[in-house]
Scaffold this motif. Structure first.
Motif, short mmCIF file in Angstrom:
data_model
loop_
_atom_site.label_atom_id
_atom_site.label_comp_id
_atom_site.label_asym_id
_atom_site.label_seq_id
_atom_site.Cartn_x
_atom_site.Cartn_y
_atom_site.Cartn_z
N MET A 78 0.84 -1.17 0.00
CA MET A 78 0.00 0.00 0.00
C MET A 78 0.89 1.24 0.00
N THR A 79 0.62 2.14 -0.92
CA THR A 79 1.37 3.38 -1.00
C THR A 79 0.69 4.42 -0.12
N THR A 80 1.49 5.09 0.70
CA THR A 80 0.96 6.18 1.51
C THR A 80 1.65 7.47 1.10
N LEU A 81 1.44 8.52 1.85
CA LEU A 81 2.08 9.79 1.55
C LEU A 81 3.59 9.64 1.68
N ASP A 82 4.34 10.27 0.79
CA ASP A 82 5.79 10.10 0.82
C ASP A 82 6.44 10.98 1.89
N ALA A 83 7.71 10.73 2.13
CA ALA A 83 8.45 11.42 3.19
C ALA A 83 8.47 12.93 2.98
N SER A 84 8.58 13.37 1.74
CA SER A 84 8.64 14.82 1.50
C SER A 84 7.32 15.49 1.86
N THR A 85 6.21 14.79 1.68
CA THR A 85 4.91 15.34 2.09
C THR A 85 4.88 15.53 3.59
N TRP A 86 5.32 14.52 4.32
CA TRP A 86 5.33 14.63 5.79
C TRP A 86 6.31 15.69 6.26
N GLU A 87 7.44 15.83 5.58
CA GLU A 87 8.39 16.89 5.93
C GLU A 87 7.75 18.26 5.76
N THR A 88 6.99 18.42 4.69
CA THR A 88 6.30 19.69 4.45
C THR A 88 5.24 19.93 5.51
N VAL A 89 4.48 18.90 5.85
CA VAL A 89 3.47 19.02 6.91
C VAL A 89 4.13 19.47 8.21
N GLU A 90 5.26 18.84 8.55
CA GLU A 90 5.96 19.20 9.78
C GLU A 90 6.51 20.62 9.73
N ARG A 91 7.00 21.04 8.57
CA ARG A 91 7.48 22.42 8.42
C ARG A 91 6.34 23.42 8.60
N LEU A 92 5.18 23.09 8.03
CA LEU A 92 4.02 23.97 8.20
C LEU A 92 3.60 24.03 9.66
N ARG A 93 3.58 22.87 10.33
CA ARG A 93 3.25 22.84 11.75
C ARG A 93 4.23 23.70 12.55
N ASP A 94 5.51 23.53 12.28
CA ASP A 94 6.53 24.30 13.00
C ASP A 94 6.38 25.80 12.75
N TRP A 95 6.07 26.17 11.51
CA TRP A 95 5.86 27.58 11.18
C TRP A 95 4.66 28.12 11.94
N LEU A 96 3.57 27.36 11.95
CA LEU A 96 2.39 27.80 12.70
C LEU A 96 2.71 27.92 14.19
N ASP A 97 3.45 26.96 14.73
CA ASP A 97 3.83 27.03 16.15
C ASP A 97 4.61 28.31 16.43
N ALA A 98 5.56 28.63 15.57
CA ALA A 98 6.41 29.79 15.78
C ALA A 98 5.62 31.11 15.67
N GLU A 99 4.60 31.12 14.82
CA GLU A 99 3.83 32.34 14.58
C GLU A 99 2.59 32.45 15.46
N SER A 100 2.27 31.42 16.20
CA SER A 100 1.02 31.38 16.96
C SER A 100 1.07 32.28 18.19
N PRO A 101 0.07 33.13 18.36
CA PRO A 101 0.02 33.98 19.55
C PRO A 101 -0.67 33.29 20.74
N VAL A 102 -1.12 32.06 20.55
CA VAL A 102 -1.87 31.37 21.61
C VAL A 102 -1.03 30.25 22.22
N SER A 103 -1.52 29.71 23.33
CA SER A 103 -0.82 28.64 24.01
C SER A 103 -0.84 27.37 23.16
N PRO A 104 0.07 26.42 23.43
CA PRO A 104 0.05 25.16 22.68
C PRO A 104 -1.30 24.42 22.79
N ASP A 105 -1.92 24.44 23.95
CA ASP A 105 -3.24 23.79 24.08
C ASP A 105 -4.28 24.46 23.19
#
Length: 106
Positions: free
Chosen positions: A1-28
């Protein structure tokens, strides 16, 4: 079964990290808002679908099927980012769930 490739997950993680860095709210609060964002994006799918079908007489054919496709991608991406926000094992969680659904359904 083919799933999302590693570069897709890397991009997802980069987007998450960017949102975390720019977020004015608590992690919760960020986790909560990212899950709620899925609902907002789904609303945009519904709007595009109505527009592609010209279901609203006031607006007519306001969207195309390509708009629907784009909005569906936004839902998927928003969901993956929310999942990556909830767990550092997002790829594993996603692939296990995909496998469970495929085994049950196919």
């Amino acid at each position: 079964m083919t799933t999302l490739d590693a570069s897709t997950w890397e991009t997802v993680e980069r987007l998450r990290d960017w949102l975390d860095a720019e977020s004015p709210v608590s992690p919760d609060e960020a986790r909560l808002l990212r899950v709620l964002k899925i609902g907002e994006e789904f609303g945009e799918v519904a709007e595009a679908l109505h527009g592609a079908w010209a279901a609203n007489p006031r607006k007519g054919a306001s969207h195309t099927w390509q708009d629907v496709q784009k909005e569906l991608c936004d839902v998927a991406l928003t969901t993956l980012v929310a999942l990556a926000t909830l767990t550092p094992d997002a790829q594993k969680v996603f692939e296990e769930r995909l496998r469970q659904i495929a085994d049950r359904s196919l």
